[in-house]
Design an enzyme around this catalytic site. Structure first.
Site, PDB file in Angstrom:
ATOM      1  N   SER A 114       0.811  -1.218   0.000  1.00  0.00           N
ATOM      2  CA  SER A 114       0.000   0.000   0.000  1.00  0.00           C
ATOM      3  C   SER A 114       0.840   1.262   0.000  1.00  0.00           C
ATOM      4  O   SER A 114       1.568   1.537  -0.934  1.00  0.00           O
ATOM      5  CB  SER A 114      -0.978  -0.024   1.185  1.00  0.00           C
ATOM      6  OG  SER A 114      -1.878   1.056   1.123  1.00  0.00           O
ATOM      7  N   HIS A 115       0.763   2.041   1.066  1.00  0.00           N
ATOM      8  CA  HIS A 115       1.407   3.348   1.152  1.00  0.00           C
ATOM      9  C   HIS A 115       2.815   3.267   1.734  1.00  0.00           C
ATOM     10  O   HIS A 115       3.466   4.295   1.931  1.00  0.00           O
ATOM     11  CB  HIS A 115       0.562   4.278   2.023  1.00  0.00           C
ATOM     12  CG  HIS A 115       0.271   3.709   3.379  1.00  0.00           C
ATOM     13  ND1 HIS A 115      -0.523   2.612   3.557  1.00  0.00           N
ATOM     14  CD2 HIS A 115       0.683   4.078   4.617  1.00  0.00           C
ATOM     15  CE1 HIS A 115      -0.596   2.320   4.843  1.00  0.00           C
ATOM     16  NE2 HIS A 115       0.131   3.191   5.508  1.00  0.00           N
ATOM     17  N   ASP A 277      -1.906   6.804  -3.431  1.00  0.00           N
ATOM     18  CA  ASP A 277      -0.783   6.104  -2.825  1.00  0.00           C
ATOM     19  C   ASP A 277      -0.234   5.027  -3.747  1.00  0.00           C
ATOM     20  O   ASP A 277      -0.616   4.933  -4.917  1.00  0.00           O
ATOM     21  CB  ASP A 277      -1.197   5.521  -1.474  1.00  0.00           C
ATOM     22  CG  ASP A 277      -2.222   4.405  -1.608  1.00  0.00           C
ATOM     23  OD1 ASP A 277      -2.995   4.430  -2.583  1.00  0.00           O
ATOM     24  OD2 ASP A 277      -2.252   3.512  -0.736  1.00  0.00           O
ATOM     25  N   ASP A 279      -0.606   1.756  -4.121  1.00  0.00           N
ATOM     26  CA  ASP A 279      -1.470   0.779  -4.796  1.00  0.00           C
ATOM     27  C   ASP A 279      -2.792   1.366  -5.251  1.00  0.00           C
ATOM     28  O   ASP A 279      -3.641   0.654  -5.761  1.00  0.00           O
ATOM     29  CB  ASP A 279      -1.715  -0.430  -3.899  1.00  0.00           C
ATOM     30  CG  ASP A 279      -2.609  -0.123  -2.705  1.00  0.00           C
ATOM     31  OD1 ASP A 279      -2.500   0.982  -2.150  1.00  0.00           O
ATOM     32  OD2 ASP A 279      -3.406  -1.001  -2.312  1.00  0.00           O
ATOM     33  N   ASP A 281      -5.384   2.901  -3.569  1.00  0.00           N
ATOM     34  CA  ASP A 281      -6.644   2.851  -2.818  1.00  0.00           C
ATOM     35  C   ASP A 281      -6.844   4.049  -1.892  1.00  0.00           C
ATOM     36  O   ASP A 281      -7.895   4.160  -1.258  1.00  0.00           O
ATOM     37  CB  ASP A 281      -6.781   1.532  -2.049  1.00  0.00           C
ATOM     38  CG  ASP A 281      -5.733   1.338  -0.960  1.00  0.00           C
ATOM     39  OD1 ASP A 281      -4.821   2.163  -0.852  1.00  0.00           O
ATOM     40  OD2 ASP A 281      -5.833   0.335  -0.217  1.00  0.00           O
ATOM     41  N   ARG A 282      -5.874   4.945  -1.801  1.00  0.00           N
ATOM     42  CA  ARG A 282      -6.012   6.126  -0.947  1.00  0.00           C
ATOM     43  C   ARG A 282      -5.979   7.389  -1.793  1.00  0.00           C
ATOM     44  O   ARG A 282      -5.535   7.376  -2.937  1.00  0.00           O
ATOM     45  CB  ARG A 282      -4.904   6.165   0.104  1.00  0.00           C
ATOM     46  CG  ARG A 282      -4.902   4.945   1.003  1.00  0.00           C
ATOM     47  CD  ARG A 282      -3.854   5.045   2.089  1.00  0.00           C
ATOM     48  NE  ARG A 282      -3.843   3.825   2.886  1.00  0.00           N
ATOM     49  CZ  ARG A 282      -3.631   3.768   4.193  1.00  0.00           C
ATOM     50  NH1 ARG A 282      -3.404   4.882   4.861  1.00  0.00           N
ATOM     51  NH2 ARG A 282      -3.634   2.610   4.835  1.00  0.00           N
ATOM     52  N   LYS A 377     -11.355   0.401  -0.894  1.00  0.00           N
ATOM     53  CA  LYS A 377     -11.322   1.850  -1.028  1.00  0.00           C
ATOM     54  C   LYS A 377     -10.690   2.176  -2.371  1.00  0.00           C
ATOM     55  O   LYS A 377      -9.935   1.393  -2.927  1.00  0.00           O
ATOM     56  CB  LYS A 377     -10.569   2.497   0.128  1.00  0.00           C
ATOM     57  CG  LYS A 377      -9.228   1.903   0.504  1.00  0.00           C
ATOM     58  CD  LYS A 377      -8.697   2.577   1.760  1.00  0.00           C
ATOM     59  CE  LYS A 377      -7.418   1.917   2.262  1.00  0.00           C
ATOM     60  NZ  LYS A 377      -7.671   0.713   3.083  1.00  0.00           N
TER      61      LYS A 377
END
Length: 551
Positions: A114-115, A277, A279, A281-282, A377
């Site tokens: 992710s982030h 981010d 991947d 999703d943010r 998300k």
């Protein structure tokens, strides 16, 4: 090409969290480490791996391509029927969720941290999503973990690496493999959710946009949207070439790590800025002179959805937020008569509500926003949702800015001042000792009614959630204290890091005083933050006099 069995031994600590297993790359590179965990995923698939169809892809960080080749060999060895793989191993998390649902796949193996930073000395991650496109529920992640503790062998088929760069179908023994365009299906889906013509016409009026992909997976998606579909120039996107180490940066869309975007919006007078981010999703939303707190962002999207986003013209089924997220969305739900839910942190908790038809729009304060269009998300969905809101607002009142939308929302609902302090990679022992001390305090009967500065404790405890759909209970989801004036503080240990511990402190204060609506958040919350730090003795336990990140 026949399967062979490889003897192995368990590794300690392969417990997947809400977002899978995240460790340093060097950990995953250990002999058998990745194979063990993937084999345990295959062991835990409801209904079994044999004959299944799985989507595979990720954020393109370092070690992704070798991991995809390992997954191919293990899938073949375990009788998986088909793998649908994003070109070059690339698929954003939202695109993966959509593809699982679109192709009616059994599930998906997502390669992302992710982030978190990427690179040879940084982080890697693997998680499993189930057939609804969402993160695996605890029943599956617990099964994966139990398997990691007893695994003694895994099954593989040997063969040459598969070409991941060319779209098309191929085979690996009896395993069918389809390499797909990473972007096309997702962007086409967004065009069905939003009115692209409305957005394109609005942006043609001179409203300027800058999107920062932070060298993460959303770069190609953003170019397809903003340049190819909305007709903007290349200057509308920056850092849009995915990089295995995210250009040496930290792919977390906040005011600290997306600083170059924040400065560009102010210096160049850009109307609308956004970032996503690693991947995808943010998201972060801002305009000149206006940062949109994620808690406010989801509330504003929910308030505008029925009139600005065609997907919601049929109505809203319900709203939800994670427990640490501010209550701004609750006020929208109350005013509009929507059902609203407060759930633990972790997107999987929203999925049950969505599948039951009781949730349309939801969000987390950690820059995660989404809807029931998928079961993750979705950073770019939130960005396009904001462009839809601005396009609609400007039809009603030309010249409406991001700041104008924010202030109009505060005038209608009041303002929830909200901030989060992250203390990253602190000593695990110190973090645990601090949380234990706060837990003892917040769960004691003497704490209720006690005064701390101008605040009197009304309620406190450790958040517990009973899922209204399946009745499952999730305990110890965050320590909270609510004061008599409605202010609130929350402490949580985060499980998204790969080393050490991350302490998150959340502070919230509500006001209906219009003179405070444009006040600086940190100024408005200073007294409450000071109380939280005193109650927790955070500096004593962690040695940190300041947070790593403030949002």
């Amino acid at each position: 090409m026949s399967a062979r069995t490889v003897a192995t031994k368990p590794f300690e600590g392969q417990k997947p969290g809400t977002s899978g297993l995240r460790k340093r790359v060097s950990v995953f590179e250990q002999e058998n480490y990745t194979e063990n965990f993937v084999q345990c995923i295959l062991n835990a698939i409801p209904g079994g791996a044999k004959g299944s169809t799985l989507v595979v892809g990720g954020d393109g960080r370092y070690y992704s391509k070798p991991a995809v080749q390992k997954i191919i060999r293990l899938a073949a060895g375990n009788g998986v029927s088909k793998l649908i793989i994003g070109q070059n191993g690339i698929l954003s998390t939202p695109a993966s969720s959509h593809l699982i649902r679109l192709r009616k796949a059994t599930g998906g193996i997502l390669l992302t941290a992710s982030h978190n930073p990427g690179g040879p000395n940084a982080d890697f991650g693997i998680k499993y999503n189930v057939e609804n496109g969402g993160p695996a529920p605890e029943s599956v992640t617990n099964a994966i973990f139990e398997s990691t503790k007893t695994i003694s062998e895994y099954s593989v088929v040997d063969g040459d690496d598969i070409d991941l760069s060319t779209i098309g179908e191929r085979s690996f023994g009896e395993l069918a493999i389809e390499i797909v365009d990473s972007v096309a299906d997702y962007v086409e889906y967004l065009s069905q959710i939003f009115d692209f013509n409305l957005i394109r016409d609005f942006l043609a009026t001179g409203f300027t946009v800058r999107f920062d992909a932070l060298h993460g997976v959303t770069g190609p998606y953003a170019r397809a949207l903003f340049v190819e579909r909305f007709g903007l120039s290349e200057s509308a996107v920056q850092n849009c070439v995915p990089s295995e180490d995210f250009g040496g940066g930290h792919p977390d869309p906040n005011l600290t790590y997306a600083r170059s975007l924040v400065e560009a919006v102010e210096k160049e007078g850009i109307s609308f800025g956004a970032a996503s981010d690693g991947d995808g999703d943010r998201n972060m939303i801002l305009g000149k002179g206006a940062f949109v707190n994620p808690s406010d962002s989801v509330a504003i999207i929910a308030d505008w959805a029925e009139r600005a986003i065609p997907y919601f013209k049929g109505g809203i089924h319900g709203l939800a937020r994670s427990m640490p997220t501010s209550g701004a969305i609750d006020r929208v739900a109350k005013a509009r008569g929507y059902e609203v839910f407060e759930v633990p942190t972790g997107w999987k908790f929203f999925g049950n509500l969505m599948d039951a038809g009781r949730l349309s729009i939801c969000g987390e304060e950690s820059f995660g926003t989404g809807s029931d269009h998928i079961r993750e998300k979705d950073g770019l969905w939130a960005v396009v949702a904001w462009l839809s809101i601005l396009a609609t607002a400007n039809k009603e009142k030309p010249g409406t800015s991001v700041a104008d939308v924010l202030q109009a929302h505060y005038a209608k609902y009041g303002r929830n001042f909200f901030s989060r302090y992250d203390y990253e990679e602190v000593s695990s022992e110190g973090a645990k000792a601090m949380i234990d001390q706060v837990s003892t305090l917040f769960t004691s009967s003497e704490f209720i009614g006690s005064k701390h500065g101008p605040f009197t404790v009304k309620e406190a405890g450790n958040f517990s959630y009973t899922d209204p759909i399946d009745g499952s209970v999730s305990k110890n989801q965050g320590l909270y204290a609510v004061f008599e004036d409605g202010s609130r503080i929350v402490f949580r240990l985060s499980g998204t890091g790969s080393s050490g511990a991350t302490i998150r402190l959340y502070v919230e204060k509500y006001t209906q005083d219009a003179s405070e609506y444009d006040a600086d958040v940190q100024v408005g919350l200073k007294t409450l933050i000071d109380v939280a730090l005193q109650l927790s003795d955070l500096e004593k336990y962690t040695g940190r006099s300041a947070p790593t990140v403030i949002t």
